[in-house]
Write a protein that holds these residues in place. Sequence first.
Motif, short mmCIF file in Angstrom:
data_model
loop_
_atom_site.label_atom_id
_atom_site.label_comp_id
_atom_site.label_asym_id
_atom_site.label_seq_id
_atom_site.Cartn_x
_atom_site.Cartn_y
_atom_site.Cartn_z
N ILE A 25 75.84 80.13 18.09
CA ILE A 25 76.13 78.72 17.84
C ILE A 25 74.79 78.04 17.63
CG2 ILE A 25 77.00 76.57 18.82
CD1 ILE A 25 78.96 78.26 20.46
N PHE A 26 74.64 77.36 16.47
CA PHE A 26 73.38 76.68 16.16
C PHE A 26 73.18 75.45 17.04
CE2 PHE A 26 74.31 78.14 11.58
CZ PHE A 26 73.71 79.37 11.79
N ASN A 27 71.91 75.14 17.32
CA ASN A 27 71.60 73.91 18.05
C ASN A 27 71.92 72.68 17.20
OD1 ASN A 27 70.69 75.41 20.23
ND2 ASN A 27 68.56 75.32 19.59
N GLU A 28 71.68 72.78 15.90
CA GLU A 28 71.99 71.71 14.94
C GLU A 28 72.70 72.36 13.76
OE1 GLU A 28 71.28 68.44 15.27
OE2 GLU A 28 70.37 68.81 17.23
N PRO A 29 73.76 71.75 13.23
CA PRO A 29 74.47 72.35 12.09
C PRO A 29 73.58 72.39 10.85
CG PRO A 29 75.36 70.18 12.56
CD PRO A 29 74.37 70.48 13.64
N ILE A 30 73.86 73.34 9.98
CA ILE A 30 73.21 73.40 8.67
C ILE A 30 73.99 72.48 7.75
CG2 ILE A 30 72.63 74.86 6.69
CD1 ILE A 30 72.43 77.22 8.64
N ASN A 31 73.39 71.33 7.42
CA ASN A 31 74.10 70.31 6.65
C ASN A 31 74.64 70.82 5.33
OD1 ASN A 31 73.87 68.25 8.55
ND2 ASN A 31 71.82 67.73 7.84
N GLY A 32 73.91 71.68 4.65
CA GLY A 32 74.35 72.19 3.36
C GLY A 32 75.59 73.05 3.43
N LEU A 33 75.98 73.48 4.64
CA LEU A 33 77.18 74.32 4.79
C LEU A 33 78.40 73.56 5.29
CD1 LEU A 33 75.93 77.72 6.23
CD2 LEU A 33 76.81 77.22 3.97
N ILE A 34 78.26 72.28 5.50
CA ILE A 34 79.43 71.50 5.91
C ILE A 34 80.35 71.39 4.71
CG2 ILE A 34 80.24 69.25 6.71
CD1 ILE A 34 77.59 69.05 8.31
N CYS A 35 81.56 71.88 4.87
CA CYS A 35 82.52 71.95 3.76
C CYS A 35 82.91 70.56 3.30
CB CYS A 35 83.79 72.70 4.19
SG CYS A 35 83.51 74.39 4.61
N GLU A 36 82.93 70.41 1.99
CA GLU A 36 83.43 69.18 1.41
C GLU A 36 84.71 69.52 0.66
OE1 GLU A 36 80.65 66.76 -0.62
OE2 GLU A 36 79.03 67.30 0.75
N GLY A 94 78.88 79.65 8.98
CA GLY A 94 79.39 78.30 8.78
C GLY A 94 78.30 77.33 9.18
N ALA A 95 78.57 76.06 9.07
CA ALA A 95 77.56 75.05 9.39
C ALA A 95 77.13 75.11 10.85
CB ALA A 95 78.10 73.66 9.07
N GLY A 96 78.02 75.58 11.74
CA GLY A 96 77.71 75.55 13.16
C GLY A 96 77.34 76.88 13.78
N GLY A 97 77.40 77.98 13.01
CA GLY A 97 77.06 79.27 13.61
C GLY A 97 77.28 80.43 12.66
N LEU A 98 77.06 81.63 13.18
CA LEU A 98 77.20 82.83 12.38
C LEU A 98 77.47 84.04 13.26
CD1 LEU A 98 74.33 84.37 13.00
CD2 LEU A 98 73.51 82.99 11.13
#
Length: 108
Positions: A84-95, A36-40
Amino acid sequence: MKPIPNQRQYPRRTAFIIAEYTVKEGTHRDVVKNIGAGGLFVRTWNKIDVGQPIRLQFPLFDFENTIHVSGIVSRIDPMGFAVIFNEPINGLICEEGHFPEIVHEGDR
């Protein structure tokens, strides 16, 4: 060491992506099972300590472009570990509740 949150900030989806990661135990390659945007979550038999920093690289939206992220190992279990990522992956933030298309090793 600051406490590691137990609650996910972003939803995750099932994945099958080979990632290379570096932790104090060394550099390894294993399979990302969900992301997900915040982790894996990485499936591995390697013994990784919780709470340590980690750097990962893997293809995400296409096989030719590699994502580089860093984070903290937040949880371990017999099947692998969560990050948990230090910064979210913007492309994975669900829209609108839908994940963008990501690569899958089965599509190679």
